[in-house]
Motif scaffolding. Structure first.
Motif, short mmCIF file in Angstrom:
data_model
loop_
_atom_site.label_atom_id
_atom_site.label_comp_id
_atom_site.label_asym_id
_atom_site.label_seq_id
_atom_site.Cartn_x
_atom_site.Cartn_y
_atom_site.Cartn_z
N ASN A 302 0.82 -1.21 0.00
CA ASN A 302 0.00 0.00 0.00
C ASN A 302 0.85 1.26 0.00
O ASN A 302 0.40 2.33 -0.45
CB ASN A 302 -0.94 0.01 1.21
CG ASN A 302 -2.05 -1.01 1.10
OD1 ASN A 302 -2.38 -1.47 0.00
ND2 ASN A 302 -2.64 -1.38 2.23
N GLU A 303 2.08 1.14 0.51
CA GLU A 303 2.97 2.30 0.58
C GLU A 303 3.96 2.34 -0.59
O GLU A 303 4.97 3.02 -0.52
CB GLU A 303 3.71 2.29 1.92
CG GLU A 303 2.77 2.48 3.11
CD GLU A 303 3.48 2.50 4.45
OE1 GLU A 303 4.59 3.04 4.52
OE2 GLU A 303 2.92 1.96 5.43
N GLY A 304 3.65 1.61 -1.66
CA GLY A 304 4.40 1.76 -2.90
C GLY A 304 5.46 0.73 -3.19
O GLY A 304 6.17 0.85 -4.20
N VAL A 305 5.61 -0.28 -2.36
CA VAL A 305 6.61 -1.32 -2.63
C VAL A 305 6.14 -2.19 -3.79
O VAL A 305 4.96 -2.55 -3.88
CB VAL A 305 6.85 -2.18 -1.37
CG1 VAL A 305 7.64 -3.44 -1.71
CG2 VAL A 305 7.57 -1.37 -0.32
N GLN A 306 7.05 -2.52 -4.69
CA GLN A 306 6.75 -3.37 -5.84
C GLN A 306 7.40 -4.73 -5.65
O GLN A 306 8.53 -4.84 -5.19
CB GLN A 306 7.26 -2.72 -7.13
CG GLN A 306 6.62 -1.37 -7.42
CD GLN A 306 7.10 -0.79 -8.73
OE1 GLN A 306 7.20 -1.49 -9.74
NE2 GLN A 306 7.40 0.51 -8.73
N GLU A 307 6.68 -5.77 -6.01
CA GLU A 307 7.17 -7.14 -5.87
C GLU A 307 7.94 -7.56 -7.11
O GLU A 307 7.52 -7.30 -8.24
CB GLU A 307 6.00 -8.09 -5.62
CG GLU A 307 5.25 -7.80 -4.32
CD GLU A 307 3.99 -8.62 -4.18
OE1 GLU A 307 3.91 -9.43 -3.25
OE2 GLU A 307 3.08 -8.45 -5.02
N VAL A 308 9.07 -8.24 -6.88
CA VAL A 308 9.90 -8.76 -7.96
C VAL A 308 10.02 -10.27 -7.78
O VAL A 308 10.45 -10.73 -6.71
CB VAL A 308 11.29 -8.11 -7.97
CG1 VAL A 308 12.15 -8.70 -9.09
CG2 VAL A 308 11.18 -6.60 -8.12
N TYR A 309 9.65 -11.02 -8.80
CA TYR A 309 9.69 -12.48 -8.72
C TYR A 309 10.80 -13.02 -9.62
O TYR A 309 10.63 -13.10 -10.84
CB TYR A 309 8.34 -13.08 -9.15
CG TYR A 309 7.22 -12.80 -8.19
CD1 TYR A 309 6.94 -13.68 -7.14
CD2 TYR A 309 6.44 -11.65 -8.31
CE1 TYR A 309 5.91 -13.43 -6.25
CE2 TYR A 309 5.40 -11.38 -7.42
CZ TYR A 309 5.14 -12.27 -6.40
OH TYR A 309 4.12 -12.02 -5.52
N PRO A 310 11.96 -13.36 -9.07
CA PRO A 310 13.01 -13.97 -9.88
C PRO A 310 12.53 -15.27 -10.52
O PRO A 310 11.69 -15.98 -9.96
CB PRO A 310 14.13 -14.24 -8.86
CG PRO A 310 13.87 -13.28 -7.75
CD PRO A 310 12.38 -13.17 -7.67
N THR A 311 13.05 -15.58 -11.68
CA THR A 311 12.67 -16.81 -12.36
C THR A 311 13.24 -18.02 -11.63
O THR A 311 14.16 -17.90 -10.81
CB THR A 311 13.18 -16.81 -13.80
OG1 THR A 311 14.63 -16.82 -13.78
CG2 THR A 311 12.68 -15.59 -14.57
N ASP A 312 12.70 -19.19 -11.97
CA ASP A 312 13.23 -20.42 -11.39
C ASP A 312 14.70 -20.59 -11.75
O ASP A 312 15.50 -21.09 -10.95
CB ASP A 312 12.44 -21.63 -11.90
CG ASP A 312 11.02 -21.67 -11.34
OD1 ASP A 312 10.76 -20.97 -10.33
OD2 ASP A 312 10.19 -22.40 -11.91
N GLU A 313 15.07 -20.15 -12.96
CA GLU A 313 16.46 -20.26 -13.39
C GLU A 313 17.37 -19.37 -12.54
O GLU A 313 18.49 -19.77 -12.19
CB GLU A 313 16.59 -19.87 -14.87
CG GLU A 313 15.97 -20.86 -15.85
CD GLU A 313 14.45 -20.76 -15.91
OE1 GLU A 313 13.83 -21.69 -16.46
OE2 GLU A 313 13.89 -19.76 -15.40
N ALA A 314 16.89 -18.16 -12.20
CA ALA A 314 17.68 -17.26 -11.37
C ALA A 314 17.86 -17.83 -9.96
O ALA A 314 18.96 -17.77 -9.39
CB ALA A 314 17.03 -15.89 -11.30
#
Length: 348
Positions: A302-314
């Motif tokens: 809600n305070e602006g954090v964005q989610e990053v999902y690394p790939t399975d390969e990463a």
């Protein structure tokens, strides 16, 4: 020499503090006599828990309730008191005092015990533990108890070992893989394993205390830090770093450690309370952690954090690097230690 002197002074200070509370001295020199005297006068033995958590930390109440459960189970033989924000001293100094017989308890991670039992640092190896249950299962496994016996010889014992949350990186720009991490200065604690953890991710290690991390990120000294979500939130790091990278590099263990000398001097009801409450807590702690993570994550988003999902390969690249290189940095580990840990948690 300076560290040992500080530890000795701290142990003495704790003993005097306990005496001032109406208890017999339970410091390094006469922990056993103190417990015996307390039992003979029906006065509870005071154990002061020096917690790194602040009172605003969502898990502080859980630690406080844990202490209350020990007190209740001890039927008046123990009085475990919690002190927040390392108010009794720095974690490493208190641990050394505990090893010398101070009537204290310290919460920490396994890497803090590596100076006493080197194999314990492996419990913090990135991508080794695979699920929350692994923490308690490893502690209570044959391997865990073998290392615990070595710890007893160093003057300490573990009261409980619990899952503390899934650790992820919060950074100022996305970190979906090792290549992205290579451009970043990543904050870590000043220990060998935490530096190796940054190497695994591919970043550049910059060390500072946790209390200095917010300022380090806001001033550009660091580009990010890692911890369980509820700790990142309580430290307000989401105000200065807006990318939550689900690296899932560690299912974080937290332990409570006390003096073996003091434990052996306790009344039987006190020992039984510590053993039973401590061994039951790993399963309970998983539920407590999961109950606070959801609301904290929602607030961060809600305070602006964005989610990053690394790939399975990463993720696999990070894991492969960890298994290939981290053991090489710890020649002091016993033979096939990583394999024995995997066997103990059923991952071999």
């Amino acid at each position: 020499m300076k560290k040992r002197l500080l530890a000795a002074l701290l142990a003495s200070a704790m003993a005097l503090s306990l005496a001032a509370c109406g208890n017999t001295d339970t410091g390094a020199d006469n922990g056993g006599d103190a417990a015996a005297d307390a039992g003979s006068t029906n006065e509870p033995v005071v154990l002061k828990m020096n917690s790194i958590k602040t009172t605003s930390d969502p898990m502080y109440e859980a630690w406080s309730n844990f202490c209350d459960r020990i007190n209740e189970a001890a039927n008046g033989t123990l009085d475990v008191q919690i002190y927040p924000s390392e108010s009794l001293g720095a974690t490493t100094d208190v641990i050394e005092s505990i090893s010398k017989g101070a009537a204290a308890i310290q919460d920490c991670d396994f890497s803090h015990l590596a100076d006493y039992v080197p194999d314990y640092s492996a419990f913090m190896m990135p991508y080794l533990l695979q699920k929350p249950e692994d923490v308690g299962n490893l502690w209570l496994s044959d391997l865990g108890q073998e290392l615990e016996a070595q710890l007893h010889e160093q003057g300490m014992r573990i009261i409980t070992a619990v899952y503390f949350g899934e650790r992820n990186w919060l950074t100022k720009s996305p970190m979906p893989d090792r290549a992205a991490a290579s451009t970043m200065k990543l904050r870590c604690a000043p220990t060998k394993m935490w530096t190796e953890m940054v190497n695994v991710m591919g970043g550049n290690a910059t060390t500072c205390t946790w209390s200095e991390t917010y300022q380090a990120i806001s001033q550009g000294v660091a580009d990010g830090a890692e911890s369980p979500i509820h700790i990142l939130y309580s430290a307000k790091l989401h105000e200065v770093a807006k990318y939550l990278n689900y690296t899932r590099h560690l299912y974080a263990p937290t332990i409570m450690v006390m003096s073996e000398e003091v434990y052996q001097s306790l009344p039987e009801e006190g020992k039984k309370a510590i053993d039973e409450v401590g061994q039951a807590y790993p399963a309970q702690a998983i539920e407590e952690v999961e109950s606070v993570v959801g609301p904290m994550l929602e607030e961060m988003l809600n305070e602006g954090v964005q989610e990053v999902y690394p790939t399975d390969e990463a993720i696999q690249e990070w894991r492969d690097y960890s298994f290939e290189h981290v053991p090489e940095a710890f020649p002091e580990w016993s033979e096939n230690l990583v394999g024995r840990i995997q066997e103990a948690i059923g991952a071999a």
